[in-house]
Design a protein around this motif. Sequence first.
Motif, short mmCIF file in Angstrom:
data_model
loop_
_atom_site.label_atom_id
_atom_site.label_comp_id
_atom_site.label_asym_id
_atom_site.label_seq_id
_atom_site.Cartn_x
_atom_site.Cartn_y
_atom_site.Cartn_z
N GLY A 15 0.80 -1.22 0.00
CA GLY A 15 0.00 0.00 0.00
C GLY A 15 0.83 1.26 0.00
O GLY A 15 0.48 2.26 -0.63
N ILE A 16 1.97 1.22 0.72
CA ILE A 16 2.85 2.40 0.76
C ILE A 16 3.62 2.54 -0.55
O ILE A 16 3.66 3.59 -1.18
N GLY A 17 4.26 1.44 -0.95
CA GLY A 17 5.16 1.51 -2.10
C GLY A 17 4.47 1.72 -3.43
O GLY A 17 5.07 2.26 -4.36
N GLU A 18 3.19 1.29 -3.56
CA GLU A 18 2.50 1.42 -4.84
C GLU A 18 2.27 2.88 -5.21
O GLU A 18 2.25 3.25 -6.39
N PHE A 19 2.11 3.75 -4.20
CA PHE A 19 1.73 5.15 -4.49
C PHE A 19 2.77 6.17 -4.07
O PHE A 19 2.93 7.19 -4.74
N LEU A 20 3.49 5.94 -2.97
CA LEU A 20 4.58 6.86 -2.65
C LEU A 20 5.69 6.65 -3.69
O LEU A 20 5.90 5.53 -4.15
N PRO A 21 6.39 7.71 -4.04
CA PRO A 21 7.40 7.60 -5.12
C PRO A 21 8.68 6.94 -4.64
O PRO A 21 9.76 7.53 -4.70
N ILE A 22 8.57 5.69 -4.15
CA ILE A 22 9.75 5.00 -3.62
C ILE A 22 9.92 3.61 -4.22
O ILE A 22 10.85 2.89 -3.86
N SER A 23 9.02 3.18 -5.11
CA SER A 23 9.06 1.90 -5.82
C SER A 23 8.63 0.72 -4.95
O SER A 23 9.39 0.23 -4.11
#
Length: 607
Positions: A15-23
């Motif tokens: 959930g975090i990685g899909e939308f925050l720009p961190i891959s």
Amino acid sequence: MLEFIEILLIAALQGIGEFLPISSSGHNAVANHLFTQFGKPLTNGSADFIKLNVLLHLGTLFAVIIVFRQRIVDLFTKDFRMIPLLIVGTIPGVIVGLIVKKTCPWIEESLPIIATCFIATGILLIGSLFLKNGEKTCSTMTYADALLIGIVQGIAVLPGISRSGSTIVAGLFRRLEREEAATFSFLLSIPIIAGGGILELKDLLDPELAANGSLPPWLLLVAVFVSCAVGVVSLLWVIDWLKKGHLWYFAVWVFLMSPFTFWLATLPQPAEKPTQEPGVVQEKASDAATLEKTQPIPSAHKHTPLGAMGRPLIDPATGKLESTTSVRKLTAPTPEEPKPEPTAESTLTKAVEKEDAEPSGRLNMSREEALKEYEKIRAEEEAKEQALIDEENKRVPLVGKPDTLIPLDPKQRIWLTKDGESVVLLGRVALREGLLELLACRVGSKEHESIISIRVKPMLIHAALLAIGAEPGKPVQVHPTFVPPSGDEIEIKVRWRDENGDVREILAQEWVLDNAKSTKDDPQAMSTHWVFTGSKEFTDEDGERHYVAEETGELFGVSNFVGAILDVPIKSSSENADLLFSCFTERIPEVGTPLTIILTPTKNRRE
């Protein structure tokens, strides 16, 4: 409890990685390596991994729909122009994604590549500092804008390149307003996220694979909820920071992740080097050029009628059978196989047995007398072994026209059939009762857990299958996630003479009892076929290359082994407590019965 915490962690990470720009892909790969290195994999096997991936994609898809629900409604009510723009932006990502998945799936787990891509993502995010807020909206952007953003999304297939970060920066570069750049980026993610889930779901439709999952449904539902909830928060967070011009803040995190990932890549992974079993004859593997020189031979299709279990296929009076198969001769000879040396363990065991059977005061033997007794027992073993070899050298394979068979090697009992469709080799029954790890092993290795023992060198069996056109796939992968063995399907038929001299034939699966499907009143044979994994090579600490099957004796597995030449394409543990298969004793002839084994790629059979 531990499993529950692990699932929560991976769902939150998605959930975090899909939308925050961190891959998300980069972080998932790092997480899998961490759990493999310092704990255990996040899931219990291929089916669990695929189910979880599908459902986590579904959770993040719900998150996009919830946050951008009004814009999605507008797409189909008044803002029709955005639909073709989204299609144009999606096409490059789909094309690049399919190419990467087909040609180089290993990239997804390559830590050095991921670490390098983290740096690239950080540079992109820093670049957003120098891009001013534009004037274009999703409704006024051009097809060139959509295509460029789509191409950038395609590049973001590389793990460690943030899809959201790179597409938002591309939108800012094309003079979109900050919030509109985020909106187009996340609307563009809908077909990509859905498509990724569908690709995983396709693999899960395999009934053999789907039956092997162990995660309870309630835990999977929790994972969907967590990935959706965390995804909604992440979306709102990144949009807020983008409006404030703080997108570059995320660069700090990926710059920190890069050296950490490089460090993780330097750690030794759990060794796949096979352990030496007592009694295995150690040999240096033949040069890999043996396989490279072996060229697949075009083969005509044929059909050999399969006899029902116990039905005579050869007339005992004439010894004739309907013709079966064949091939062009290989040019690369292989060295003579050394005779197996009796191990000290087996020799001492025989000495103890003899002492028990004939008590004669040997416990008080002198050193010289003990050595003489040892040499005597060893000589007896060698004589018995040589008698078996001599008898095997005289045996004629149970095929219709044995004189037409083409020897693969003059000193090994393995042949190619004249029409180039099958491999023929000799073996013996080694086991009739008990749990199984293998259908067939090499003589002197694992006869205590294999129905058949075969004296032929594993490298020759591999070369023979290549010669008849079989395409090898890959052995089982256990870390960081389970991937079942793959390769061309190989049919294994076994022939032998019964007590009346009649030739019997059976599919090898019929000798393997499926413990999971069987009951006391209804025993079920294994239904799974074998695939040509081709075993693999490894390099030892001295830099020498070895063919794994040559070292371990694992020829045809019913439990997953990286060294097996043929293996079953399902999750089949080799742990003693979890063995899935055992001997179908009633169907197997007596131990020591000579066998003819016929290997045929199913694509070679005439229908």
